[in-house]
Design a protein around this motif. Structure first.
Motif, PDB file in Angstrom:
ATOM      1  N   LEU A 116      34.643  36.345  30.404  1.00  0.00           N
ATOM      2  CA  LEU A 116      34.621  37.257  31.543  1.00  0.00           C
ATOM      3  C   LEU A 116      33.238  37.899  31.606  1.00  0.00           C
ATOM      4  CD1 LEU A 116      36.396  38.644  33.766  1.00  0.00           C
ATOM      5  CD2 LEU A 116      36.767  40.488  32.103  1.00  0.00           C
ATOM      6  N   PRO A 117      32.475  37.679  32.678  1.00  0.00           N
ATOM      7  CA  PRO A 117      31.138  38.284  32.749  1.00  0.00           C
ATOM      8  C   PRO A 117      31.228  39.801  32.891  1.00  0.00           C
ATOM      9  CG  PRO A 117      31.698  37.245  34.837  1.00  0.00           C
ATOM     10  CD  PRO A 117      32.802  36.901  33.881  1.00  0.00           C
ATOM     11  N   GLU A 118      30.245  40.499  32.355  1.00  0.00           N
ATOM     12  CA  GLU A 118      30.278  41.964  32.397  1.00  0.00           C
ATOM     13  C   GLU A 118      29.481  42.536  33.561  1.00  0.00           C
ATOM     14  OE1 GLU A 118      29.607  43.980  28.718  1.00  0.00           O
ATOM     15  OE2 GLU A 118      30.807  42.547  27.567  1.00  0.00           O
ATOM     16  N   ASN A 119      28.466  41.802  34.019  1.00  0.00           N
ATOM     17  CA  ASN A 119      27.613  42.319  35.093  1.00  0.00           C
ATOM     18  C   ASN A 119      28.211  41.942  36.451  1.00  0.00           C
ATOM     19  OD1 ASN A 119      25.470  43.518  36.390  1.00  0.00           O
ATOM     20  ND2 ASN A 119      24.186  41.683  36.287  1.00  0.00           N
ATOM     21  N   VAL A 120      29.325  42.615  36.787  1.00  0.00           N
ATOM     22  CA  VAL A 120      30.078  42.296  38.001  1.00  0.00           C
ATOM     23  C   VAL A 120      30.417  43.592  38.729  1.00  0.00           C
ATOM     24  CG1 VAL A 120      32.268  41.386  38.865  1.00  0.00           C
ATOM     25  CG2 VAL A 120      31.067  40.173  37.065  1.00  0.00           C
ATOM     26  N   GLU A 121      30.337  43.567  40.060  1.00  0.00           N
ATOM     27  CA  GLU A 121      30.796  44.698  40.874  1.00  0.00           C
ATOM     28  C   GLU A 121      32.311  44.586  40.953  1.00  0.00           C
ATOM     29  OE1 GLU A 121      30.964  48.049  42.874  1.00  0.00           O
ATOM     30  OE2 GLU A 121      29.007  47.260  42.265  1.00  0.00           O
ATOM     31  N   PHE A 122      33.014  45.413  40.167  1.00  0.00           N
ATOM     32  CA  PHE A 122      34.453  45.191  39.988  1.00  0.00           C
ATOM     33  C   PHE A 122      35.321  45.988  40.951  1.00  0.00           C
ATOM     34  CE2 PHE A 122      33.123  48.494  37.043  1.00  0.00           C
ATOM     35  CZ  PHE A 122      34.028  49.503  37.295  1.00  0.00           C
ATOM     36  N   LYS A 123      34.720  46.735  41.866  1.00  0.00           N
ATOM     37  CA  LYS A 123      35.551  47.490  42.814  1.00  0.00           C
ATOM     38  C   LYS A 123      36.229  46.531  43.785  1.00  0.00           C
ATOM     39  CE  LYS A 123      32.960  51.770  42.419  1.00  0.00           C
ATOM     40  NZ  LYS A 123      32.138  52.792  43.080  1.00  0.00           N
ATOM     41  N   PRO A 124      37.484  46.815  44.154  1.00  0.00           N
ATOM     42  CA  PRO A 124      38.253  45.866  44.968  1.00  0.00           C
ATOM     43  C   PRO A 124      37.726  45.724  46.387  1.00  0.00           C
ATOM     44  CG  PRO A 124      39.475  47.920  44.684  1.00  0.00           C
ATOM     45  CD  PRO A 124      38.278  48.014  43.795  1.00  0.00           C
ATOM     46  N   THR A 125      37.679  44.469  46.855  1.00  0.00           N
ATOM     47  CA  THR A 125      37.220  44.172  48.215  1.00  0.00           C
ATOM     48  C   THR A 125      38.225  43.329  48.971  1.00  0.00           C
ATOM     49  OG1 THR A 125      36.123  42.163  47.487  1.00  0.00           O
ATOM     50  CG2 THR A 125      34.804  44.195  47.472  1.00  0.00           C
ATOM     51  N   GLY A 126      39.313  42.925  48.308  1.00  0.00           N
ATOM     52  CA  GLY A 126      40.267  41.993  48.903  1.00  0.00           C
ATOM     53  C   GLY A 126      40.089  40.595  48.367  1.00  0.00           C
ATOM     54  N   GLU A 127      38.921  40.331  47.769  1.00  0.00           N
ATOM     55  CA  GLU A 127      38.667  39.064  47.096  1.00  0.00           C
ATOM     56  C   GLU A 127      38.416  39.340  45.617  1.00  0.00           C
ATOM     57  OE1 GLU A 127      35.371  37.069  48.848  1.00  0.00           O
ATOM     58  OE2 GLU A 127      36.520  36.372  50.567  1.00  0.00           O
ATOM     59  N   SER A 128      38.518  38.289  44.808  1.00  0.00           N
ATOM     60  CA  SER A 128      38.222  38.466  43.386  1.00  0.00           C
ATOM     61  C   SER A 128      36.767  38.889  43.217  1.00  0.00           C
ATOM     62  CB  SER A 128      38.460  37.169  42.623  1.00  0.00           C
ATOM     63  OG  SER A 128      37.934  37.269  41.317  1.00  0.00           O
TER      64      SER A 128
END
Length: 499
Positions: free
Chosen positions: A458-470
């Protein structure tokens, strides 16, 4: 008498237990009988409360009792660290889920120590660590290999405000538990585990649980929900199409005066796509999509529906009967289609009265008093068949057997067993979970990740706030990969597992 100061007294003994490694176990030690005491691992989404304390203190009491009885007791502890609870809290507090999770783990460990609960901390695990979720992914691959993990289109709860999929438990009275927005239903491709393959075994093995409370076993039986009945073929008039309806009351087939489809039924979509649907039907399907399954499952909505403009043929009477769609039929149960027998099913009776549909008595009560024009409700009991052709005069049990045989002999239907249990939807369009170890190749299709390439990190440098898509969709270094079969460019699955 000296005053009892728990902070001084208890901390002294807790240090002593730790120094003596009282709760640490050599699992290779064969000099004593073994005892394994496992309590549920907590979600580290927040600190523990008194309900948790009750659970873990009871487990600790059992472990201590067994030690005093001379057992070599292994009592491990770990953290059910992935999932929505931790991610939602991380979003709320504006920090990365991993940081939030491990901060809470430290707080909870301190709480457990302060309560005097003893675990073998050398064997601590956290489900969000790659050396653990490697095996979650390995299990997925084994299930996929045996046809027990599969992907299909499915309806999900979706919050348009939070822009995320919600578990059923996160929908309260049809609204998002976080923001109180009305939840909608979306059709999305999702991964499932085929737990229905084990429905009968789950039921049978309840007999092995001799010491479980009977009420808990009853709850499990109801959850699995075994039903024995007949799957009947209703041909659609003037089309080479058949609608299959499952019923446990095949003895009432001669009283089926209409068919009802769930709004999500594929045949309704087919009619809409062909441009044959009325505006009323299109509007109704959209209305049901916005209401969602949850409210309809509760059975509290007033029954409403729409004629879809098509007719089916009752295979036993040869008569044309109208096809409706309604909010009281769900795609998740049976085939998403029912034969409606208003004289002998209360839901069908209410619907028939509302839409002026025929009611035909085919099971007579012991008093012989049932008349269509005087019925104030459905008669749902068993009795003697009437108005049922060659089967009139049989009692309900005899008729179920004889009509079932007749249908199988004439290719009208077949006797089957169905379950209320549904396959487990494990896909989540969220960040904080184990990546699903699957690759999509334009040439090879769905390709499982080879075992020697696990874990898929699982990558850590991700914008994890929900947008409706993964959120993983936006991480190019994660998504772009090479097909392990043909060596061409491919894409990773971006959903994570809800487990």
């Amino acid at each position: 008498m000296e005053e009892y100061r728990p902070q001084e007294f208890e901390s002294r003994w807790q240090k002593y237990w730790e120094q003596k490694r009282l709760f640490y176990v050599d699992v290779e030690d064969k000099s004593k009988s073994k005892y394994y005491c496992l309590v549920m691992f907590p979600y580290p989404s927040s600190e523990l409360h008194v309900g948790h304390a009750r659970n873990y203190i009871i487990g600790d009491a059992v472990a201590r009792y067994k030690r005093l009885r001379g057992y070599n007791v292994l009592a491990p502890m770990g953290w059910d660290a992935f999932g929505l609870p931790a991610e939602n809290q991380a979003i709320k507090h504006g920090i990365h889920p991993k940081v939030w999770t491990f901060k809470n783990i430290e707080k909870i460990k301190h709480q457990l120590h302060s309560w005097g609960i003893g675990y073998d901390w050398d064997k601590e695990i956290a489900s969000c660590n790659p050396d653990y979720y490697k095996w979650t992914q390995w299990i997925f691959l084994k299930l996929y290999e045996h046809g027990l993990a599969y992907k299909k289109m499915a309806g999900v709860n979706f919050c348009p405000s939070c822009k995320t999929v919600l578990a059923n438990e996160q929908v309260i009275d049809g609204k998002c538990e976080r923001c109180s927005t009305e939840v909608e239903e979306k059709l999305m491709e999702q991964w499932f585990f085929k737990i229905t393959a084990y429905a009968e075994r789950l039921l049978e093995d309840l007999k092995l649980l001799e010491h479980w409370p009977e009420k808990v076993k009853i709850m499990q039986r109801n959850w699995i929900g075994r039903s024995q009945g007949v799957e009947i073929k209703f041909p659609v008039d003037s089309e080479g199409k058949v609608i299959e309806c499952f019923t446990t009351r095949v003895d009432t087939i001669f009283g089926a005066t209409y068919v009802v489809l769930a709004p999500e039924h594929p045949y309704i979509k087919e009619i809409i796509d062909r441009g044959e649907a009325s505006q009323d039907l299109i509007n109704f399907v959209e209305k049901m999509r916005k209401i969602g399954r949850r409210k309809r499952e509760l059975g509290e909505l007033e029954k409403e529906g729409v004629f879809i403009g098509k007719y089916a043929i009752n295979p036993m009477t040869g008569k044309k009967i109208p096809i409706y769609t309604s909010n009281y039929v769900l795609m998740e149960y049976g085939s998403g289609a029912i034969m409606a027998v208003p004289a002998h099913d209360q839901r069908d009776f209410e619907f028939a009265k509302k839409y002026n549909l025929p009611i035909k008595v085919v099971i007579q009560n012991p008093e012989g008093s049932l008349r269509e024009d005087s019925m104030e409700g459905a008669y749902e009991g068993e009795g003697i068949l009437v108005n049922s052709g060659q089967f009139s005069g049989l009692n309900s049990e005899e008729a179920k057997e004889e009509i079932g045989k007749y249908m199988e002999a004439n290719n009208i239907g077949k006797r089957i067993v169905q379950y209320r249990l549904r396959d487990w939807l494990i896909s989540r369009q969220r960040y904080w979970g184990a990546p699903i170890p699957v690759i999509y190749c334009p040439k090879c299709g769905i390709v499982p990740v080879p075992e020697d390439q696990l874990p898929v990190l699982l990558p850590e440098n991700v914008e994890f706030k929900p947008t409706g898509e993964s959120p993983l969709n936006s991480c190019k270094e994660f998504v772009d990969t090479i097909c392990p079969e043909c060596g061409e460019s491919a894409r990773r699955e971006v959903d994570t597992m809800d487990t």
